[in-house]
Design a protein around this motif. Structure first.
Motif, mmCIF file in Angstrom:
data_model
loop_
_atom_site.group_PDB
_atom_site.id
_atom_site.type_symbol
_atom_site.label_atom_id
_atom_site.label_comp_id
_atom_site.label_asym_id
_atom_site.label_seq_id
_atom_site.Cartn_x
_atom_site.Cartn_y
_atom_site.Cartn_z
ATOM 1 N N VAL A 176 0.861 -1.181 0.000
ATOM 2 C CA VAL A 176 0.000 0.000 0.000
ATOM 3 C C VAL A 176 0.897 1.230 0.000
ATOM 4 O O VAL A 176 1.760 1.387 0.866
ATOM 5 C CB VAL A 176 -0.933 0.024 1.234
ATOM 6 N N LYS A 225 1.003 5.361 0.032
ATOM 7 C CA LYS A 225 0.179 6.498 0.470
ATOM 8 C C LYS A 225 0.754 7.811 -0.042
ATOM 9 O O LYS A 225 1.958 8.036 0.018
ATOM 10 C CB LYS A 225 0.109 6.536 1.990
ATOM 11 N N ARG A 248 -1.881 -0.402 7.702
ATOM 12 C CA ARG A 248 -3.092 -0.058 6.934
ATOM 13 C C ARG A 248 -3.857 -1.354 6.677
ATOM 14 O O ARG A 248 -3.281 -2.348 6.244
ATOM 15 C CB ARG A 248 -2.718 0.590 5.607
ATOM 16 N N TYR A 287 -9.159 1.325 1.681
ATOM 17 C CA TYR A 287 -9.902 2.579 1.625
ATOM 18 C C TYR A 287 -8.951 3.751 1.428
ATOM 19 O O TYR A 287 -7.854 3.776 1.982
ATOM 20 C CB TYR A 287 -10.715 2.790 2.902
ATOM 21 N N SER A 288 -9.382 4.730 0.642
ATOM 22 C CA SER A 288 -8.609 5.932 0.360
ATOM 23 C C SER A 288 -9.503 7.150 0.565
ATOM 24 O O SER A 288 -10.715 7.076 0.357
ATOM 25 C CB SER A 288 -8.112 5.900 -1.090
ATOM 26 N N CYS A 345 -11.448 10.485 -0.219
ATOM 27 C CA CYS A 345 -12.082 10.985 -1.433
ATOM 28 C C CYS A 345 -12.897 12.220 -1.060
ATOM 29 O O CYS A 345 -13.977 12.104 -0.482
ATOM 30 C CB CYS A 345 -12.976 9.906 -2.048
ATOM 31 N N ASP A 352 -14.615 8.644 1.821
ATOM 32 C CA ASP A 352 -13.721 7.546 1.456
ATOM 33 C C ASP A 352 -14.175 6.901 0.159
ATOM 34 O O ASP A 352 -15.344 6.960 -0.207
ATOM 35 C CB ASP A 352 -13.711 6.462 2.538
ATOM 36 N N VAL A 411 -10.033 1.506 -3.308
ATOM 37 C CA VAL A 411 -9.020 1.252 -4.332
ATOM 38 C C VAL A 411 -8.858 -0.257 -4.364
ATOM 39 O O VAL A 411 -8.552 -0.872 -3.332
ATOM 40 C CB VAL A 411 -7.685 1.955 -3.971
ATOM 41 N N ILE A 423 -3.208 4.970 -2.192
ATOM 42 C CA ILE A 423 -4.265 5.640 -1.446
ATOM 43 C C ILE A 423 -3.845 7.077 -1.154
ATOM 44 O O ILE A 423 -2.657 7.411 -1.194
ATOM 45 C CB ILE A 423 -4.587 4.895 -0.140
ATOM 46 N N TYR A 424 -4.821 7.913 -0.839
ATOM 47 C CA TYR A 424 -4.568 9.336 -0.576
ATOM 48 C C TYR A 424 -5.056 9.709 0.799
ATOM 49 O O TYR A 424 -5.992 9.155 1.329
ATOM 50 C CB TYR A 424 -5.274 10.202 -1.623
ATOM 51 N N LYS A 425 -4.385 10.718 1.352
ATOM 52 C CA LYS A 425 -4.804 11.317 2.627
ATOM 53 C C LYS A 425 -4.589 12.801 2.551
ATOM 54 O O LYS A 425 -3.633 13.289 2.048
ATOM 55 C CB LYS A 425 -4.035 10.760 3.791
#
Length: 128
Positions: free
Chosen positions: A33, A35, A53, A93-94, A96, A103, A106, A126-128
């Motif tokens: 994963v 990030k 994660r 989960y990412s 959104c 969320d 992905v 994934i994004y934060k």
């Protein structure tokens, strides 16, 4: 009557040989994963493989409840082992911002076709 019983027994034996996707096999699905942290303007602040994660797996086409989960290691790796041939979906989960829940999922789908095989997936970004 005797023939009916033999037919039922033969049908049960054939059904027992057709295993659904899930545990009990010799194949593995693995990956990492990755990030990406951004600010409110979308500028990248940091990028790294994320530790601890949760990554989830679905067996077959069942998409209502995940079948297993794995918390990534310190370098962002996950691994699902002892899988039978069949279809699997791995997801995390990412964030959104455009999604009502905040969320999104992905995911990647894998069809295990051979026993004893390791499938290494592309990074789940994934994004934060």
């Amino acid at each position: 009557m005797k023939q009916l019983i033999l037919i039922l027994l033969a049908g049960a034996a054939l059904t027992a040989c057709n295993k659904e996707p899930g545990l009990g096999g010799t194949s593995t699905i693995e990956g990492k994963v990755y990030k990406i942290e951004t600010n409110v303007l979308g500028q990248i602040l940091a990028e790294y493989y994320e530790a601890d994660r949760d990554v989830y797996i679905l067996y077959g086409d069942d998409d209502e409840i995940y079948d297993d989960k794995f918390a990534t290691s310190y370098e962002g790796s996950y691994q699902f082992t002892n899988l039978l041939p069949g279809k699997y979906t791995v997801f995390a989960y990412s964030r959104c911002d455009a999604c009502a829940s905040g969320d999104t999922i992905v995911s990647q789908t894998v069809d295990i076709t051979e026993k004893g095989t390791t499938y290494t997936l592309e990074d789940l970004v994934i994004y934060k």
